[in-house]
Scaffold this motif. Sequence first.
Motif, mmCIF file in Angstrom:
data_model
loop_
_atom_site.group_PDB
_atom_site.id
_atom_site.type_symbol
_atom_site.label_atom_id
_atom_site.label_comp_id
_atom_site.label_asym_id
_atom_site.label_seq_id
_atom_site.Cartn_x
_atom_site.Cartn_y
_atom_site.Cartn_z
ATOM 1 N N THR A 4 0.484 -1.284 -0.261
ATOM 2 C CA THR A 4 0.006 0.333 0.042
ATOM 3 C C THR A 4 0.610 1.217 0.307
ATOM 4 N N GLY A 5 1.878 0.896 0.837
ATOM 5 C CA GLY A 5 3.353 2.060 0.399
ATOM 6 C C GLY A 5 2.666 3.341 1.917
ATOM 7 N N VAL A 6 2.525 2.109 3.008
ATOM 8 C CA VAL A 6 2.344 3.516 3.844
ATOM 9 C C VAL A 6 3.195 2.863 4.893
ATOM 10 N N ASP A 8 5.520 2.604 8.377
ATOM 11 C CA ASP A 8 5.207 1.429 9.288
ATOM 12 C C ASP A 8 3.727 1.824 11.012
ATOM 13 N N HIS A 9 4.689 2.884 11.054
ATOM 14 C CA HIS A 9 2.823 3.820 12.391
ATOM 15 C C HIS A 9 1.471 3.233 11.725
ATOM 16 N N THR A 10 1.308 3.445 10.749
ATOM 17 C CA THR A 10 -0.259 3.291 10.178
ATOM 18 C C THR A 10 -0.589 1.814 9.389
ATOM 19 N N ALA A 11 0.453 0.997 9.132
ATOM 20 C CA ALA A 11 0.270 -0.038 9.081
ATOM 21 C C ALA A 11 -0.098 -0.983 10.631
ATOM 22 N N ARG A 12 0.719 -0.755 11.321
ATOM 23 C CA ARG A 12 0.818 -1.472 12.909
ATOM 24 C C ARG A 12 -0.468 -0.583 12.925
ATOM 25 N N ALA A 13 -1.290 0.152 12.954
ATOM 26 C CA ALA A 13 -2.319 1.322 13.477
ATOM 27 C C ALA A 13 -3.804 0.285 12.934
ATOM 28 N N TRP A 14 -3.717 -0.145 11.522
ATOM 29 C CA TRP A 14 -4.596 -1.329 10.852
ATOM 30 C C TRP A 14 -4.625 -2.656 11.438
ATOM 31 N N LEU A 15 -3.725 -3.323 11.818
ATOM 32 C CA LEU A 15 -3.053 -5.035 11.837
ATOM 33 C C LEU A 15 -3.766 -4.932 13.955
ATOM 34 N N ASN A 16 -3.705 -3.548 14.410
ATOM 35 C CA ASN A 16 -3.838 -3.122 15.524
ATOM 36 C C ASN A 16 -5.338 -2.942 15.947
ATOM 37 N N GLY A 17 -5.874 -2.372 15.057
ATOM 38 C CA GLY A 17 -7.621 -2.119 15.195
ATOM 39 C C GLY A 17 -7.836 -0.433 15.577
ATOM 40 N N ARG A 18 -6.939 0.344 15.652
ATOM 41 C CA ARG A 18 -6.934 1.743 15.881
ATOM 42 C C ARG A 18 -7.254 2.343 14.865
ATOM 43 N N LYS A 19 -7.006 2.074 13.611
ATOM 44 C CA LYS A 19 -7.544 2.847 12.344
ATOM 45 C C LYS A 19 -8.125 1.663 11.494
ATOM 46 N N SER A 20 -8.397 1.901 10.633
ATOM 47 C CA SER A 20 -9.186 0.660 9.419
ATOM 48 C C SER A 20 -8.299 2.376 8.058
ATOM 49 N N SER A 23 -10.769 3.682 2.017
ATOM 50 C CA SER A 23 -11.029 2.819 0.441
ATOM 51 C C SER A 23 -10.032 1.661 -0.582
ATOM 52 N N LEU A 24 -9.625 3.334 -0.839
ATOM 53 C CA LEU A 24 -8.134 2.819 -1.855
ATOM 54 C C LEU A 24 -6.985 1.934 -1.443
ATOM 55 N N HIS A 25 -6.580 2.044 -0.057
ATOM 56 C CA HIS A 25 -5.238 1.195 0.696
ATOM 57 C C HIS A 25 -6.209 0.040 0.176
ATOM 58 N N LEU A 26 -8.206 -0.369 0.756
ATOM 59 C CA LEU A 26 -8.323 -1.846 1.160
ATOM 60 C C LEU A 26 -8.213 -2.121 -0.209
ATOM 61 N N LEU A 27 -8.685 -2.039 -1.380
ATOM 62 C CA LEU A 27 -8.483 -2.135 -3.082
ATOM 63 C C LEU A 27 -6.531 -2.657 -3.215
ATOM 64 N N LYS A 28 -6.607 -1.885 -2.411
ATOM 65 C CA LYS A 28 -4.629 -2.340 -2.801
ATOM 66 C C LYS A 28 -4.247 -3.834 -2.269
ATOM 67 N N LEU A 29 -4.674 -3.557 -0.919
ATOM 68 C CA LEU A 29 -4.577 -4.477 -0.131
ATOM 69 C C LEU A 29 -5.073 -6.556 -0.528
ATOM 70 N N ALA A 30 -6.625 -5.819 -1.244
ATOM 71 C CA ALA A 30 -7.434 -7.072 -1.523
ATOM 72 C C ALA A 30 -6.376 -7.295 -3.048
ATOM 73 N N GLY A 31 -6.478 -6.526 -4.146
ATOM 74 C CA GLY A 31 -5.675 -6.884 -4.958
ATOM 75 C C GLY A 31 -3.904 -7.537 -4.758
ATOM 76 N N CYS A 32 -3.458 -7.686 -2.966
ATOM 77 C CA CYS A 32 -2.558 -8.762 -3.765
ATOM 78 C C CYS A 32 -2.568 -9.422 -2.523
ATOM 79 N N SER A 33 -3.953 -9.918 -1.414
ATOM 80 C CA SER A 33 -4.175 -10.840 -0.885
ATOM 81 C C SER A 33 -5.756 -11.277 -1.366
ATOM 82 N N ARG A 34 -5.037 -12.826 -1.628
ATOM 83 C CA ARG A 34 -6.440 -13.828 -1.580
ATOM 84 C C ARG A 34 -7.588 -13.451 -0.413
#
Length: 80
Positions: A4-6, A8-20, A23-34
């Motif tokens: 996604t090009g984000v 480390d701080h942002t990725a950790r926030a997503w993984l820890n549920g602090r942020k989501s 929509s663009l990043h979600l589409l990039k994630l969906a394109g890379c992960s089955r």
Amino acid sequence: MTWTGVTDHTARAWLNGRKSPSSLHLLKLAGCSREVMGLVLRLTGYDRIGIGINLEALEAGLAEALNAVRTLRAADERPS
């Protein structure tokens, strides 16, 4: 981060549920992960498309395995 090009701080926030992801990043994630794509498809009611995607991946894996078996068999059949 790479997908996604984000930062480390942002990725950790997503993984820890602090942020989501946006929509663009979600589409990039969906394109890379089955797994992410499957979840998006299930949540949007397009489960059957996910089955097709998984079948394509299964077919590709089976074709690769078959080629490996044929290569091993050909190597085994060569005269010593």
